[in-house]
Design a protein around this motif. Structure first.
Motif, PDB file in Angstrom:
ATOM      1  N   ASP A 290       0.827  -1.192   0.000  1.00  0.00           N
ATOM      2  CA  ASP A 290       0.000   0.000   0.000  1.00  0.00           C
ATOM      3  C   ASP A 290       0.870   1.254   0.000  1.00  0.00           C
ATOM      4  O   ASP A 290       1.717   1.435   0.879  1.00  0.00           O
ATOM      5  N   ALA A 291       0.651   2.112  -0.971  1.00  0.00           N
ATOM      6  CA  ALA A 291       1.386   3.383  -1.062  1.00  0.00           C
ATOM      7  C   ALA A 291       0.671   4.271  -2.065  1.00  0.00           C
ATOM      8  O   ALA A 291       0.003   3.791  -2.983  1.00  0.00           O
ATOM      9  N   ARG A 292       0.840   5.583  -1.862  1.00  0.00           N
ATOM     10  CA  ARG A 292       0.297   6.556  -2.801  1.00  0.00           C
ATOM     11  C   ARG A 292       1.448   7.202  -3.562  1.00  0.00           C
ATOM     12  O   ARG A 292       2.590   7.088  -3.178  1.00  0.00           O
ATOM     13  N   GLY A 293       1.101   7.869  -4.645  1.00  0.00           N
ATOM     14  CA  GLY A 293       2.136   8.526  -5.435  1.00  0.00           C
ATOM     15  C   GLY A 293       1.950   8.344  -6.923  1.00  0.00           C
ATOM     16  O   GLY A 293       2.857   8.687  -7.701  1.00  0.00           O
ATOM     17  N   LEU A 294       0.786   7.815  -7.358  1.00  0.00           N
ATOM     18  CA  LEU A 294       0.521   7.710  -8.790  1.00  0.00           C
ATOM     19  C   LEU A 294       0.530   9.110  -9.391  1.00  0.00           C
ATOM     20  O   LEU A 294      -0.128  10.015  -8.872  1.00  0.00           O
ATOM     21  N   PRO A 295       1.290   9.305 -10.462  1.00  0.00           N
ATOM     22  CA  PRO A 295       1.388  10.653 -11.045  1.00  0.00           C
ATOM     23  C   PRO A 295       0.014  11.235 -11.352  1.00  0.00           C
ATOM     24  O   PRO A 295      -0.901  10.530 -11.786  1.00  0.00           O
ATOM     25  N   GLN A 296      -0.133  12.513 -11.115  1.00  0.00           N
ATOM     26  CA  GLN A 296      -1.405  13.189 -11.330  1.00  0.00           C
ATOM     27  C   GLN A 296      -1.799  13.116 -12.804  1.00  0.00           C
ATOM     28  O   GLN A 296      -0.972  13.264 -13.697  1.00  0.00           O
ATOM     29  N   GLY A 297      -3.083  12.876 -13.034  1.00  0.00           N
ATOM     30  CA  GLY A 297      -3.587  12.801 -14.398  1.00  0.00           C
ATOM     31  C   GLY A 297      -3.699  11.394 -14.936  1.00  0.00           C
ATOM     32  O   GLY A 297      -4.240  11.196 -16.033  1.00  0.00           O
ATOM     33  N   ILE A 298      -3.195  10.384 -14.208  1.00  0.00           N
ATOM     34  CA  ILE A 298      -3.280   8.997 -14.652  1.00  0.00           C
ATOM     35  C   ILE A 298      -4.414   8.310 -13.898  1.00  0.00           C
ATOM     36  O   ILE A 298      -4.463   8.348 -12.665  1.00  0.00           O
ATOM     37  N   ASP A 299      -5.308   7.699 -14.629  1.00  0.00           N
ATOM     38  CA  ASP A 299      -6.446   6.985 -14.045  1.00  0.00           C
ATOM     39  C   ASP A 299      -5.981   5.610 -13.575  1.00  0.00           C
ATOM     40  O   ASP A 299      -5.611   4.761 -14.382  1.00  0.00           O
ATOM     41  N   GLY A 300      -5.994   5.398 -12.240  1.00  0.00           N
ATOM     42  CA  GLY A 300      -5.503   4.137 -11.677  1.00  0.00           C
ATOM     43  C   GLY A 300      -6.240   2.910 -12.186  1.00  0.00           C
ATOM     44  O   GLY A 300      -5.615   1.947 -12.656  1.00  0.00           O
ATOM     45  N   PRO A 301      -7.596   2.851 -12.102  1.00  0.00           N
ATOM     46  CA  PRO A 301      -8.321   1.679 -12.609  1.00  0.00           C
ATOM     47  C   PRO A 301      -8.071   1.421 -14.094  1.00  0.00           C
ATOM     48  O   PRO A 301      -7.929   0.272 -14.511  1.00  0.00           O
ATOM     49  N   ALA A 302      -8.024   2.496 -14.899  1.00  0.00           N
ATOM     50  CA  ALA A 302      -7.755   2.317 -16.330  1.00  0.00           C
ATOM     51  C   ALA A 302      -6.355   1.749 -16.551  1.00  0.00           C
ATOM     52  O   ALA A 302      -6.147   0.893 -17.433  1.00  0.00           O
TER      53      ALA A 302
END
Length: 676
Positions: A290-302
């Motif tokens: 578990d961690a956050r930090g996905l670049p902004q603007g990227i849809d995680g589920p997609a």
């Protein structure tokens, strides 16, 4: 110039006495002020000391019979401020009266209260800043503020002070200090703003983990709360990482390994659901952190769906997302899969992602794999088939056997199928259709059938018959479980009741004109055979059924079986032939024969006149011939069932199709009864 008078003083002569006195006062006044200030300070300090001494004595006296003095007094000059919770109102009034009577007191601020019974008993600690923790709510009056602080001190984060703003109250749960220390210790792994709350015996925690290691430590610690306490709301936000990544690796056995980061538990559940669909029953090794930090603007589920879509094109390899770029490498399912992966990377990437690299090869498919998985309401096909004709033939065989389930075809076409592939597939589909749930896997020349059967007898039968039905050079592993134990009873009444239970809701109806047992007959007949073996004093009697009026023969084509057997269609059994039990039994078992009603005599087409009443068969005769044909067909069906029961272990003399019994209707189906 005239001389000065004798009494006159010259301008620069010695000063007068009054002037000297005035100068002396000016010089001595500051000294006097300093002396006065010193005297006042000395007097005030003595008054303050006396107030502190007397107030402390009064406060110390409140500790009699208590864990510690409940009264706390602060002194500022001649002012006192009293705080704390008295055991009862009378003690509070008495103490406030004594404080007010201290000599020299100017003002008394009363902030005391009375200890009350509270429910629910709520106590919380918050970390508003890095070096401070504040306690609020209610703390146990039985423990005392100082003692509780000492118990909590080892659990405090390093270089942190505790500010206790809680009020003493009764009603605390057992072992409150241990639970409070557990809650405070959890704040060590959380950032500022974190809150831990005890609501009676329920511990709730909210905050953001300080690091990945801290997050793992929290999950481990929260798995074992203090004895007598349970976890309530736990809202711990994963930490933010700079190198957010996500990857899926496919192994040769079809299993998937997930690694990298996932932003939340809900996101993990969604990813695992997508992974389960992509794995098609194979194992899933979840190593996500578990961690956050996905670049902004990227849809995680997609992003997750795209990664698994690419992984579905791999026989063995890896798809990874790192540094906002997606890469895929490994051995593709086939040559077409390489082009599909390249097209996906070029045209269908999620917004905000870049191409990291594509390194795919298409090696020969070894082993050649086909999977058919039967679930509660669907049948899923995956793996490879030799060509489009094989796919159409397989679907044509599956559709009539799984007409209640939706069939999801995810197979791909590729060369490399082993010799005997069609024959092995044809032999295994019928056994799969008799299971409640199951999976058929062909890997090279190894066939594996697993699942759950409604009846233990059916499971045992499949383990014996399927390996013998495979082509030469093939091997089979059959692992069938059953939730129901074989019936064991010798009471005739119990046997009859159990037979009714076995057959209720499972009517056995042959296809029009056919004496071949349908696959759905097998579980029911296996259960009936086991019941007959368990009831040695009973005999199974079987009565066949007729076809509905005007019904035509329905012999569905079986392309897979036809291709495997390479045999022509057998000739139908004549309806006016006498029933041969042995021949009928053989015909019923193989399913290669069918009875047809005798055709009525046709009138002479050359004659333009009305048919001669002498040459035209009488209606009564036609009906009799039809009845005879129907009776023969019904008896052939009964004999086919008897033959199956005997091969399932029922002694010859205890399974029979009695003569002289009227056939049943198509709606009734095959009749099964016990006779002593």
């Amino acid at each position: 110039m005239p001389p000065l008078p004798p009494s006159s003083t010259p301008p620069h002569g010695p000063p007068s006495r009054s002037r000297l006195v005035r100068i002396g006062w000016l010089v001595g006044l500051p000294v006097l002020l300093l002396v006065a200030a010193a005297a006042y300070s000395l007097g005030m300090s003595r008054v303050t000391a006396r107030l502190e001494r007397q107030a402390s004595e009064i406060a110390a006296a409140t500790g009699e019979g208590q864990p510690e003095p409940w009264l706390r007094v602060s002194v500022a000059g001649r002012d006192l401020t009293a705080s704390g919770e008295a055991p009862d109102a009378s003690q509070r009034e008495a103490v406030i009266g004594r404080l007010a009577a201290i000599e020299g007191l100017r003002r008394l601020t009363d902030r005391t209260g009375v200890i009350e019974e509270v429910s629910p008993f709520v106590w919380s600690v918050e970390r508003p800043a890095a070096g401070r923790i504040e306690a609020k709510g209610s703390r146990p009056a039985e423990v005392g503020a100082f003692e509780l602080a000492q118990r909590l001190k080892p659990a405090l984060p390093r270089d942190t002070t505790l500010s206790d703003r809680a009020r003493a109250a009764r009603g605390a749960p057992r072992d409150f200090p241990d639970a409070a220390a557990f809650a405070v210790e959890r704040l060590q792994d959380l950032t500022t703003g974190a809150v831990a709350t005890l609501n009676d015996t329920v511990i709730s925690i909210r905050g953001e983990a300080a690091s990945l290691a801290a997050y793992d430590a929290l999950r481990t610690a929260l798995a074992t709360p203090p004895q007598g306490y349970t976890l309530g709301t736990v809202e711990i936000t994963p930490p933010v990482v700079a190198d957010f990544r996500f990857g899926v690796s496919r192994r040769p056995d079809g299993s998937l390994e997930l690694d990298g980061h996932v932003a939340s538990e809900s996101a993990r559940e969604e990813i695992r659901a997508i992974a389960a669909e992509a794995a098609e029953g194979a194992a899933i090794d979840d190593r996500l952190r578990d961690a956050r930090g996905l670049p902004q603007g990227i849809d995680g589920p997609a992003l997750a769906r795209f990664v698994f879509k690419l992984a579905g094109l791999l026989h063995q390899g890896r798809v990874s997302f790192e540094g906002a770029a997606i890469s895929v490498e490994g051995n593709a399912l086939d040559t077409a899969a390489v082009a599909e992966a390249e097209a996906l990377m070029r045209d269908a990437r999620p917004a905000g992602t870049a191409v990291g690299g594509v390194a795919l090869t298409a090696r020969p498919i070894v082993p050649y794999v086909l999977r058919i998985r039967r679930g509660a309401d669907s049948v899923t096909l995956s793996g490879h088939l030799p060509d489009q004709a094989a796919r159409e033939a397989l679907l044509a065989r599956l559709n009539p056997r799984f007409f209640r389930e939706s069939i999801q075809d995810r197979t791909r076409l590729a060369d490399g199928a082993p010799a005997g592939f069609a024959a092995a597939l044809a032999a295994a589909i019928d056994p799969l259709s008799t299971l409640a749930t199951g999976e058929l896997t062909i890997a090279g020349t190894d066939l594996r059938l697993t699942g759950t059967s409604l009846y233990p007898e059916s499971a045992a039968r499949l383990g014996r018959t399927l390996p013998r039905a495979l082509p030469a050079g093939w091997s089979a592993t059959v692992t069938i479980a059953s939730d129901e134990a074989p019936a064991v009873t010798a009471d005739s009444g119990g046997c009859g009741q159990r037979l009714a239970e076995r057959t209720a809701g499972h009517p056995l109806r042959f296809a029009p004109g056919s004496t071949a047992l349908a696959p759905e007959f097998y579980p029911v007949l296996d259960a009936v055979a086991a019941l007959a073996r368990a009831c040695p004093g009973e005999r199974i009697e079987v009565v066949g059924h007729l076809d509905p009026a005007g019904a035509k023969s329905e012999a569905p084509a079986d392309p897979v079986a036809d291709e495997a057997a390479k045999e022509t269609a057998p000739k139908p059994v004549k309806a006016n032939a006498k029933a041969d039990p042995k021949k009928d039994a053989k015909t019923a078992k193989t399913g290669k024969g069918k009875a047809e009603p005798k055709e009525a005599a046709k009138p002479d087409s050359k004659s333009d006149s009305k048919p001669d009443s002498k040459s035209e068969p009488k209606p009564e005769k036609i009906e009799a011939e039809r009845a005879d044909a129907g009776a023969d067909l019904a008896r052939a069906r009964a004999l086919a069932v008897v033959d199956y029961l005997q091969k399932a272990g029922v002694p010859l003399e205890r399974a029979a199709a009695p003569t002289g019994v009227a056939p049943l209707s198509e709606r009734q189906g095959i009749g099964l009864s016990l006779r002593s």
